[in-house]
Design a protein around this motif. Sequence first.
Motif, short mmCIF file in Angstrom:
data_model
loop_
_atom_site.label_atom_id
_atom_site.label_comp_id
_atom_site.label_asym_id
_atom_site.label_seq_id
_atom_site.Cartn_x
_atom_site.Cartn_y
_atom_site.Cartn_z
N ARG A 273 0.83 -1.21 0.00
CA ARG A 273 0.00 0.00 0.00
C ARG A 273 0.87 1.26 0.00
N ARG A 274 1.97 1.23 0.75
CA ARG A 274 2.87 2.38 0.78
C ARG A 274 3.52 2.61 -0.59
N MET A 275 3.87 1.52 -1.28
CA MET A 275 4.44 1.65 -2.63
C MET A 275 3.41 2.24 -3.60
N GLN A 276 2.16 1.80 -3.49
CA GLN A 276 1.12 2.36 -4.34
C GLN A 276 0.91 3.84 -4.07
N GLN A 277 0.94 4.22 -2.79
CA GLN A 277 0.79 5.63 -2.45
C GLN A 277 1.95 6.45 -3.01
N ASN A 278 3.18 5.90 -2.90
CA ASN A 278 4.35 6.61 -3.45
C ASN A 278 4.24 6.74 -4.96
N ARG A 279 3.76 5.65 -5.62
CA ARG A 279 3.62 5.69 -7.07
C ARG A 279 2.56 6.72 -7.48
N MET A 280 1.44 6.76 -6.74
CA MET A 280 0.40 7.74 -7.04
C MET A 280 0.90 9.15 -6.80
N ALA A 281 1.68 9.34 -5.73
CA ALA A 281 2.24 10.67 -5.46
C ALA A 281 3.20 11.10 -6.56
N ALA A 282 4.02 10.14 -7.04
CA ALA A 282 4.95 10.46 -8.14
C ALA A 282 4.18 10.81 -9.41
N GLN A 283 3.10 10.07 -9.70
CA GLN A 283 2.30 10.37 -10.89
C GLN A 283 1.64 11.73 -10.78
N GLN A 284 1.12 12.06 -9.58
CA GLN A 284 0.52 13.37 -9.40
C GLN A 284 1.54 14.48 -9.57
N GLN A 285 2.74 14.25 -9.03
CA GLN A 285 3.80 15.25 -9.17
C GLN A 285 4.19 15.42 -10.64
N GLN A 286 4.28 14.30 -11.37
CA GLN A 286 4.60 14.37 -12.80
C GLN A 286 3.51 15.10 -13.57
N GLN A 287 2.25 14.84 -13.24
CA GLN A 287 1.15 15.54 -13.90
C GLN A 287 1.20 17.03 -13.61
N GLN A 288 1.51 17.39 -12.37
CA GLN A 288 1.63 18.81 -12.03
C GLN A 288 2.75 19.46 -12.81
N GLN A 289 3.89 18.76 -12.94
CA GLN A 289 5.00 19.31 -13.71
C GLN A 289 4.61 19.48 -15.17
#
Length: 267
Positions: free
Chosen positions: A116-132
Amino acid sequence: SSGEPGQPPKALTQQERLVRLQKALDTVMHACQCTNENCAEVNCPKMKKVVHHSRQCGKSKCTHCVHLLSLCMSHIPTCQANIGQCQFPFCTTIKPRILARNMQRNKQRSKFATKRRMQQNRMAAQQQQQQQQQQQQLLANNSTMQKGQMMKKTITDPDDINKLDLMEGREGFLNIARENHYQFNTLRYAKFSTMMLLYHLRHSPEGFGENDFTCNSCENRLTAVDPRYHCCVCEDYDMCKACYKNKGHDHEMNLIGLDIEEPEKPQ
């Protein structure tokens, strides 16, 4: 618990249940550890018989063994003895199984938490990439808007405006294109012809081709707008209006120029 005769039994509170359970556990543990045959404890002799029965009974649905097993399940969470050294009935058999089950359950929970922590990190990275990407898109849009605003500004031509008689009418331009073989039927010819026209217009302040035409009789210079006679047979043979009128020519000649009048016949 029993109430008054003819009345339903009174329900016990949670605190009363815990007190009775702890008393039963203490009685069983005392009976397992007691070695005095004449023990003064009221329930000790009876509990000794029950414990001795549970060690020899092999039935799966024995009432006494089921009650002891239920008490053992309540005793295991608070048991401080090492595995295999507790004297409480069934504790040495059930406690290792419960510990192994709890250990397996903890591993599964840890694995699930890690996933679950890995999924949260992956989702956070995707959100950060989308924001960029959104920020880059906004910067690109702003840059495009700025370029559009810069292009909308008035462009001033540094060159002076030249007024030439050549560009005032259609006939003079057609004559120049025909005399110099400037063609516009293909893109390649159109580029070359336009380049040559711009060059001559730029370097000829009085008009295009002031030195391009010369009277072959009197050798006077003729501009593109001056009337002249061009031979239909001879190559690059021109005569001014006066020479053609006075001397004439052996071949047929066409009158070319802006101020075209009725062709004059040579005398």
